[in-house]
Design a protein around this motif. Structure first.
Motif, PDB file in Angstrom:
ATOM      1  N   GLU A  71      64.552  54.924  57.571  1.00  0.00           N
ATOM      2  CA  GLU A  71      63.596  54.983  56.462  1.00  0.00           C
ATOM      3  C   GLU A  71      64.257  54.600  55.146  1.00  0.00           C
ATOM      4  N   ALA A  72      65.489  55.079  54.936  1.00  0.00           N
ATOM      5  CA  ALA A  72      66.210  54.753  53.707  1.00  0.00           C
ATOM      6  C   ALA A  72      66.524  53.264  53.637  1.00  0.00           C
ATOM      7  N   GLY A  73      66.716  52.634  54.796  1.00  0.00           N
ATOM      8  CA  GLY A  73      67.046  51.215  54.820  1.00  0.00           C
ATOM      9  C   GLY A  73      65.850  50.305  54.996  1.00  0.00           C
ATOM     10  N   GLU A  74      64.641  50.844  54.858  1.00  0.00           N
ATOM     11  CA  GLU A  74      63.440  50.022  55.032  1.00  0.00           C
ATOM     12  C   GLU A  74      63.436  48.880  54.015  1.00  0.00           C
ATOM     13  N   GLY A  75      63.259  47.669  54.510  1.00  0.00           N
ATOM     14  CA  GLY A  75      63.287  46.499  53.646  1.00  0.00           C
ATOM     15  C   GLY A  75      64.680  46.011  53.335  1.00  0.00           C
ATOM     16  N   ASP A  76      65.688  46.717  53.845  1.00  0.00           N
ATOM     17  CA  ASP A  76      67.093  46.376  53.622  1.00  0.00           C
ATOM     18  C   ASP A  76      67.531  45.398  54.705  1.00  0.00           C
ATOM     19  N   ARG A  77      68.211  44.327  54.347  1.00  0.00           N
ATOM     20  CA  ARG A  77      68.630  43.316  55.317  1.00  0.00           C
ATOM     21  C   ARG A  77      70.030  43.567  55.879  1.00  0.00           C
ATOM     22  N   ARG A  78      70.663  44.639  55.487  1.00  0.00           N
ATOM     23  CA  ARG A  78      72.020  44.900  55.960  1.00  0.00           C
ATOM     24  C   ARG A  78      72.042  45.190  57.459  1.00  0.00           C
ATOM     25  N   PRO A  79      73.099  44.771  58.151  1.00  0.00           N
ATOM     26  CA  PRO A  79      73.168  45.016  59.593  1.00  0.00           C
ATOM     27  C   PRO A  79      73.463  46.479  59.907  1.00  0.00           C
ATOM     28  N   LEU A  80      73.075  46.862  61.106  1.00  0.00           N
ATOM     29  CA  LEU A  80      73.354  48.188  61.637  1.00  0.00           C
ATOM     30  C   LEU A  80      74.277  48.014  62.839  1.00  0.00           C
ATOM     31  N   LEU A  81      75.232  48.907  63.002  1.00  0.00           N
ATOM     32  CA  LEU A  81      76.149  48.857  64.145  1.00  0.00           C
ATOM     33  C   LEU A  81      75.806  49.973  65.130  1.00  0.00           C
TER      34      LEU A  81
END
Length: 224
Positions: A71-81
């Motif tokens: 939810e905090a990263g919604e709209g965020d393009r950063r990758p997730l590992l």
């Protein structure tokens, strides 16, 4: 250790140190401090976790929920590992360091198959443990379902994949899934990925250490 002291989310219980090392720090007066020589400090930490004149006792960071991170990263393009059965603390620490360097959204591990917070892991992370969100989940397959529903393209790194990471990743919002060195991803984990990709390494080398692979994959995501 300095990063832990600077992290407002981290509870520090006690600090041990040499007089020289402690004098260089601006510590709150309420923090219990014990002066010790280098030999005494060496007995407080594992052999592979040099103390450099300071040792601190801390509480683990509060648990982070996957839903809150997504939810905090919604709209965020950063990758997730996403790490599948990566249990070596040095590898996880190095991956955290790379995640901080390339500004990843966070890392996700299965709780039962990931190392706990420790001095060895924190040293390998070089402060990144304090700044990179680390989510521990009970079931990695269900977590991958949730990650996919949040709009991530789940890419499993596998040497046998036909497409390269650059080809598969394209302009997606990637969740990069890495398995343990040697065994790689489990079959069920790979089945919950949208696609598999390989790193374009020379046939002279069968595979890379998982922390090296994570750093290269994060660079590829950042360099698009």
């Amino acid at each position: 250790m300095i990063a832990a002291l600077a992290n407002p989310e981290r509870t520090v219980r006690r600090i041990w140190g040499t007089r020289e090392a402690l004098q260089a720090l601006d510590l709150p007066p309420v923090l219990p401090i014990t002066y010790a020589d280098a030999a005494d400090l060496g007995r407080l930490v594992p052999p592979d976790a040099p103390h450099q004149g300071l040792v601190i006792e801390v509480d683990p960071l509060d648990e982070i929920w996957l839903g809150d991170l997504l939810e905090a990263g919604e709209g965020d393009r950063r990758p997730l590992l996403v790490l599948d059965h990566v249990t070596d603390p040095h590898n996880v620490g190095a991956i955290l360091r790379s995640a901080a360097a390339f500004d990843a959204l966070g890392i996700v591990t299965q709780d039962r198959h990931a190392p706990p917070e420790s001095g060895s892991l924190a040293r390998a992370a070089s402060g990144a443990l304090e700044v990179v969100p680390w989510v521990r989940v009970v079931n990695l397959a269900r977590a991958l379902d949730e990650i996919g529903e949040a709009g991530f393209w789940r890419i499993g790194l596998a040497g046998e994949a036909s497409g390269s990471l650059a080809q598969v990743m394209g302009d997606t919002r990637p969740a990069l899934v890495l398995g343990a060195e040697g065994e790689g991803m489990r079959h069920n984990t790979a089945a919950h990925c949208d696609d598999l990709a390989r790193l374009p390494i020379s046939p002279k080398v069968e595979s890379l250490n998982v922390s090296n692979a994570a750093a290269i994959a994060l660079y590829a995501a950042a360099a698009r």
